[in-house]
Design an enzyme around this catalytic site. Sequence first.
Site, PDB file in Angstrom:
ATOM      1  N   GLY A   1     114.493 113.148   5.554  1.00 31.31           N
ATOM      2  CA  GLY A   1     115.706 112.431   5.956  1.00 31.31           C
ATOM      3  C   GLY A   1     116.904 113.336   5.793  1.00 31.31           C
TER       4      GLY A   1
ATOM      5  N   CYS B   1     109.600 116.439   2.044  1.00 33.13           N
ATOM      6  CA  CYS B   1     110.995 116.882   2.079  1.00 33.13           C
ATOM      7  C   CYS B   1     111.892 115.926   1.282  1.00 33.13           C
ATOM      8  CB  CYS B   1     111.448 117.041   3.536  1.00 33.13           C
ATOM      9  SG  CYS B   1     112.954 118.013   3.667  1.00 33.13           S
ATOM     10  N   TYR B   2     112.727 115.154   1.924  1.00 31.08           N
ATOM     11  CA  TYR B   2     113.552 114.187   1.184  1.00 31.08           C
ATOM     12  C   TYR B   2     112.658 113.267   0.345  1.00 31.08           C
ATOM     13  CZ  TYR B   2     116.750 110.217   0.404  1.00 31.08           C
ATOM     14  OH  TYR B   2     117.499 109.219  -0.156  1.00 31.08           O
TER      15      TYR B   2
ATOM     16  N   HIS C   1     107.329 120.688   5.763  1.00 31.26           N
ATOM     17  CA  HIS C   1     106.926 119.663   6.740  1.00 31.26           C
ATOM     18  C   HIS C   1     105.501 119.907   7.249  1.00 31.26           C
ATOM     19  CE1 HIS C   1     110.758 117.573   7.162  1.00 31.26           C
ATOM     20  NE2 HIS C   1     111.288 118.740   6.855  1.00 31.26           N
TER      21      HIS C   1
ATOM     22  N   GLU D   1     103.829 117.993   9.057  1.00 31.58           N
ATOM     23  CA  GLU D   1     103.601 117.320  10.344  1.00 31.58           C
ATOM     24  C   GLU D   1     103.954 118.173  11.556  1.00 31.58           C
ATOM     25  OE1 GLU D   1     105.973 116.798   8.212  1.00 31.58           O
ATOM     26  OE2 GLU D   1     107.845 116.144   9.105  1.00 31.58           O
TER      27      GLU D   1
ATOM     28  N   SER E   1     102.271  98.856  38.613  1.00 33.94           N
ATOM     29  CA  SER E   1     103.178  99.758  39.308  1.00 33.94           C
ATOM     30  C   SER E   1     102.439 100.970  39.862  1.00 33.94           C
ATOM     31  CB  SER E   1     104.258 100.241  38.337  1.00 33.94           C
ATOM     32  OG  SER E   1     103.664 101.092  37.366  1.00 33.94           O
ATOM     33  N   GLY E   2     101.205 101.165  39.400  1.00 28.22           N
ATOM     34  CA  GLY E   2     100.478 102.376  39.771  1.00 28.22           C
ATOM     35  C   GLY E   2     100.541 103.419  38.655  1.00 28.22           C
ATOM     36  N   GLY E   3     101.413 103.189  37.678  1.00 24.86           N
ATOM     37  CA  GLY E   3     101.537 104.127  36.561  1.00 24.86           C
ATOM     38  C   GLY E   3     100.512 103.844  35.475  1.00 24.86           C
ATOM     39  N   VAL E   4     100.415 104.742  34.508  1.00 22.35           N
ATOM     40  CA  VAL E   4      99.351 104.651  33.506  1.00 22.35           C
ATOM     41  C   VAL E   4      99.558 103.469  32.546  1.00 22.35           C
ATOM     42  CG1 VAL E   4     100.451 106.373  32.001  1.00 22.35           C
ATOM     43  CG2 VAL E   4      98.024 105.923  31.757  1.00 22.35           C
ATOM     44  N   ASP E   5     100.811 103.141  32.221  1.00 20.41           N
ATOM     45  CA  ASP E   5     101.027 102.088  31.220  1.00 20.41           C
ATOM     46  C   ASP E   5     100.596 100.718  31.747  1.00 20.41           C
ATOM     47  OD1 ASP E   5     102.076 104.157  29.823  1.00 20.41           O
ATOM     48  OD2 ASP E   5     104.169 103.563  30.079  1.00 20.41           O
ATOM     49  N   SER E   6     101.097 100.350  32.909  1.00 20.54           N
ATOM     50  CA  SER E   6     100.727  99.020  33.420  1.00 20.54           C
ATOM     51  C   SER E   6      99.242  98.972  33.754  1.00 20.54           C
ATOM     52  CB  SER E   6     101.595  98.616  34.613  1.00 20.54           C
ATOM     53  OG  SER E   6     101.372  99.444  35.723  1.00 20.54           O
TER      54      SER E   6
ATOM     55  N   LYS F   1     102.124 107.299  23.742  1.00 21.19           N
ATOM     56  CA  LYS F   1     101.704 107.593  25.123  1.00 21.19           C
ATOM     57  C   LYS F   1     100.336 108.294  25.194  1.00 21.19           C
ATOM     58  CE  LYS F   1     103.091 107.775  29.530  1.00 21.19           C
ATOM     59  NZ  LYS F   1     103.785 106.686  30.259  1.00 21.19           N
TER      60      LYS F   1
END
Length: 513
Positions: free
Chosen positions: A58, A85-86, A172, A174, A226-231, A369
Amino acid sequence: MAAEKRDSVLVIDFGAQYAQLIARRVRECRVYSEIVPHDISPDEVKKRGAGALIFSGGPSSVYQEGAPLPHPAIMEMGLPILGICYGHQLLARELGGRVEATGIREYGKTDLDVTGESLLFDGLPLHQMVWMSHGDTVVEAPEGFRVTATTASSPVAAMEDPRRKLYGVQFHPEVVHTPMGKEILKNFLFSAADLLPTWTMVSIIEQAVEEVRGQVGDSKIICGLSGGVDSATAAVLVHKAVGDQLTCVFVDHGLLRKGEADQVEDTFRRHFHMNLVHVKAQERFLRRLKGVTDPEVKRKTIGEEFIRVFEEVAREMKDTHFLVQGTLYPDIIESGTRDAARIKSHHNVGGLPEDMDFTLVEPLRNLFKDEVRAAGEELGLPEEIVWRQPFPGPGLAIRIIGEVTAERLAILRDADEIVVEEIKRAGLYREVWQSFAVLPDIKSVGVMGDERTYAYPIVVRAVTSEDAMTADWARLPYEVMERISNRVINEVKGVNRVVLDISSKPPATIEWE
Ligand code: XMP
């Protein structure tokens, strides 16, 4: 079958730049992880099934007034804790160690020496590179801790108290600049905290399916594609959960890329055998767009028309009470803790009606994602959908400068197909964030054979980006640009010139309108 019970790792967020990254790395180790606010109560920690906690970094100094602190009872819960870290400084200070503003800021790649027996560094090199970014320094570990690593400026770069299962690292783990970071996290998760790697794609899907079943019961449910990956992934998941209770609605506004509408038909109707309402509204949209040249008016017109079409379909499905939304975990984190889900105006296509009385079903709300893509693949969605580059809701209309007509749409669609084909052929499609063609509202003179031409140019727009907030123009190889140029000019009637957009965002945007 019931989804396997799993522990989650809660990332307690003290304002870290990297909180999302920590959660993602933990999930990459196949342990479920969520980000929670720093003042989370012990009850909530229990409720969420926490098997371990990570205190994030942080921007604050632990000595600053108003510095974020965890609930005092959190450290007494007996849960394994890793402070980063913090978070490391916080553990040190709260438990009786000493943290000082030494005035020496460690930033960037730093040499670390492992100095003694350590669970976190078990099996790892005694000298390694880590990524540091801090002002304050832990100069003395609290009682009960042993110092396990140092750097030139950090006498307590890592410390641990295995008896109380408390661990701290100043660096860090990560970020990719700490090459052993993931191994260190694994040591924490699997040796220190004794967790099991149960967050697999199969369990992700099972869990989402179960949740959808629980929420929807035997009601009907609608999903806009919509044709996209999410929907697409959301639809397939919900279909797996409730089968024919789901109806997918695909509004074809005629502003899609070549082959997209067919692919939606192929995938959802023919492959997955879903109820699919395919609304062919091309003419309707073109009529509304006639004479419209202002970009914002264009966007609004398309958004409004979309809502109208969707409402018409929804009205016919009177007994449908649920609507699927492809909301992802980063959207949830960004909007803080959200209340009961009701439709918000933001939608992939530019807004759904505020007054539709649907309850939202958000099967991807816990996923990043890359997890959505993996789930989509696991569920059998075709690669072209899973790895499709982002595409704006208003579609090709905002890549046609000036009026959108059927003729100009055909030109852009053909040119766009070539751009994408060549980028794919060069193996760059996944590397590039978006790559497409734009049709400006100008013409220029050329010569073809012995004939003078007066035709449109095509602009090639290809960008690299992490999240679309900023973007850089992609350095496409000359050979790729040459092929695109030759093919577009030769194969697309009405085009006699190809130009390249070399602007970054900001100050340009990715789309032209
Ligand atoms: P800009 O052009 O603002 O675009 O740099 C940033 C990202 O957003 C996409 N985009 C949209 N996506 N509906 C969407 O779903 C929209 O109206 C819209 N407008 C832009 C754009 O393609 C890029 O990825």
